[in-house]
Design an enzyme around this catalytic site. Sequence first.
Site, short mmCIF file in Angstrom:
data_model
loop_
_atom_site.label_atom_id
_atom_site.label_comp_id
_atom_site.label_asym_id
_atom_site.label_seq_id
_atom_site.Cartn_x
_atom_site.Cartn_y
_atom_site.Cartn_z
N ASN A 159 36.10 67.48 38.92
CA ASN A 159 35.57 66.58 39.94
C ASN A 159 36.76 65.83 40.55
O ASN A 159 37.92 66.00 40.13
CB ASN A 159 34.51 65.63 39.38
CG ASN A 159 35.03 64.78 38.23
OD1 ASN A 159 36.18 64.34 38.22
ND2 ASN A 159 34.18 64.54 37.23
N LYS B 125 37.75 62.74 40.44
CA LYS B 125 38.47 61.85 39.52
C LYS B 125 39.37 62.66 38.59
O LYS B 125 40.52 62.27 38.31
CB LYS B 125 37.49 61.02 38.70
CG LYS B 125 38.17 60.02 37.77
CD LYS B 125 37.18 59.20 36.97
CE LYS B 125 37.88 58.16 36.12
NZ LYS B 125 38.91 58.74 35.21
N GLU B 126 38.86 63.78 38.08
CA GLU B 126 39.66 64.61 37.18
C GLU B 126 40.88 65.17 37.88
O GLU B 126 41.97 65.28 37.29
CB GLU B 126 38.79 65.74 36.60
CG GLU B 126 37.76 65.24 35.58
CD GLU B 126 36.72 66.28 35.24
OE1 GLU B 126 36.13 66.16 34.14
OE2 GLU B 126 36.47 67.19 36.04
N ASP C 79 27.80 70.33 34.23
CA ASP C 79 27.38 71.44 33.37
C ASP C 79 26.50 72.42 34.14
O ASP C 79 26.59 73.64 33.97
CB ASP C 79 26.61 70.92 32.15
CG ASP C 79 27.50 70.11 31.21
OD1 ASP C 79 28.72 70.36 31.18
OD2 ASP C 79 26.96 69.23 30.52
#
Length: 475
Positions: A197, A199-200, A267
């Site tokens: 995502n 942020k990652e 997921d």
Amino acid sequence: MIGELDFSNASVLVLGDLMLDKYYFGNVNRISPEAPVPVVKVNREEYTLGGAGNVVNNIINLKAKAYMIGAIGKDSNKSVIKQLLDEKQVNYHLLERDLPTITKIRVVGEHQQIVRIDFEEIKPLEQEELEEVKQYILSLINKVNCLVISDYGKGMVTFDLSQFVVNQAKEKNLPVIVDPKGSDWDKYRRATIITPNLKELSDLLKIEIKNDDEEIETYGQEVRKKYGLTYLLVTRSEKGMSLITENEVYHIRSEAKEVYDVSGAGDTVVATLATAMSTGINTLDAVKIANTAAGIVVGKIGTAPVTLDELKNALKGYRNRKLRHLQDLIVEIAMLREKGKKIVFTNGCFDILHRGHIEYLKKAKELGDVLIVGLNSDDSVKKIKSKDRPINRQEDRAELLASLEFVDYVVIFDEDTPYNLIKEIRPDILVKGGDYKLEEIVGREFAKRTITLPFIEGYSTTAIIGKIKKGRRDQ
């Protein structure tokens, strides 16, 4: 672009950090005399597969086959995980470690999470354990079409194991999809797709990346090249997803109309992407399908997975949040009850919707806060009516009912009677038409109250069909 979805031949191997999620739901009526904390009187508990297990759960709900490789502890929770996997008919190999089974306990009172309690000990695999897991992988790799690495940073996905998966998949020409964790992406090098995502991705590069097409393209391409990836798929919340390839960048906009809960959305994306690619669907189309699935799942409460029927309907442009499968509806009902809502249930064929139905349903809704309508499936109608019925298909009947403002949910059932539906929903008020005697009403033992409502005289589907037939004969 995308034909009728059939994932029955799809087979996915999921390797990652398997967890057990325990939920305790209850009411809060007082503060503890022992400390300034709320006292939760538990009235329901629920166990679900978490972490990599939630990826598996999503794959199974798409009617595909899933294999799971993970780790459990030598404690009582390992039996719960095995039971959940067995119930879903998942093929699994679980490494038993001298550590606790990773377990997250959430206590929820009045629709508010009060506390989360984690049982875990993070420890990378030892060499003997690593070799055991490698043998598991080798025994399964010829049975699957795609591999998923679901890394939650709990010790299962080491550099050696991750690279072993990638190398084995490359030899077999199988795609590897990675849901990453942390900033050590060397262990994912040469994977087919990594799905961070925003942020990652920012944490990986140690800069703040704006949710902007141009920045996503620039930094995403940098990461894709650095780690030798075929694709990078960046999930961007309300802005959808961006698929970065060697020569093109595709921005797929969000399908979500109402966001209720983003739990487990990542997921769902990974599971749907892997399942679609397992059937030979090209990567861009698989991403579009996964984006649609994400739009569905964020419209649900909790980590309820997307079903194949929901996905099919959404891809056809059909979206109506009122239409629910029983599994999803039960979770939602629990949340509504925690808010003090009174649940009303009724059922019927509603073959040709007429004024009598409208007045009946209006009165039913007035008895409570939430009206759930159980709708007989086409096969069910044929059994209880005649082979010439229904006149309208179940999809059309469901859509018409869901379009009524006083109907909150519609759930289709296949049985002759709604007995099992009522047993699961346990409504506060069960409503039937005035042509029923109370003692004849099926499932009334599961409702707090059972009420009959009179029909408006002169209105019935049978009468309407009779008039149509008579009109034809008179022509």
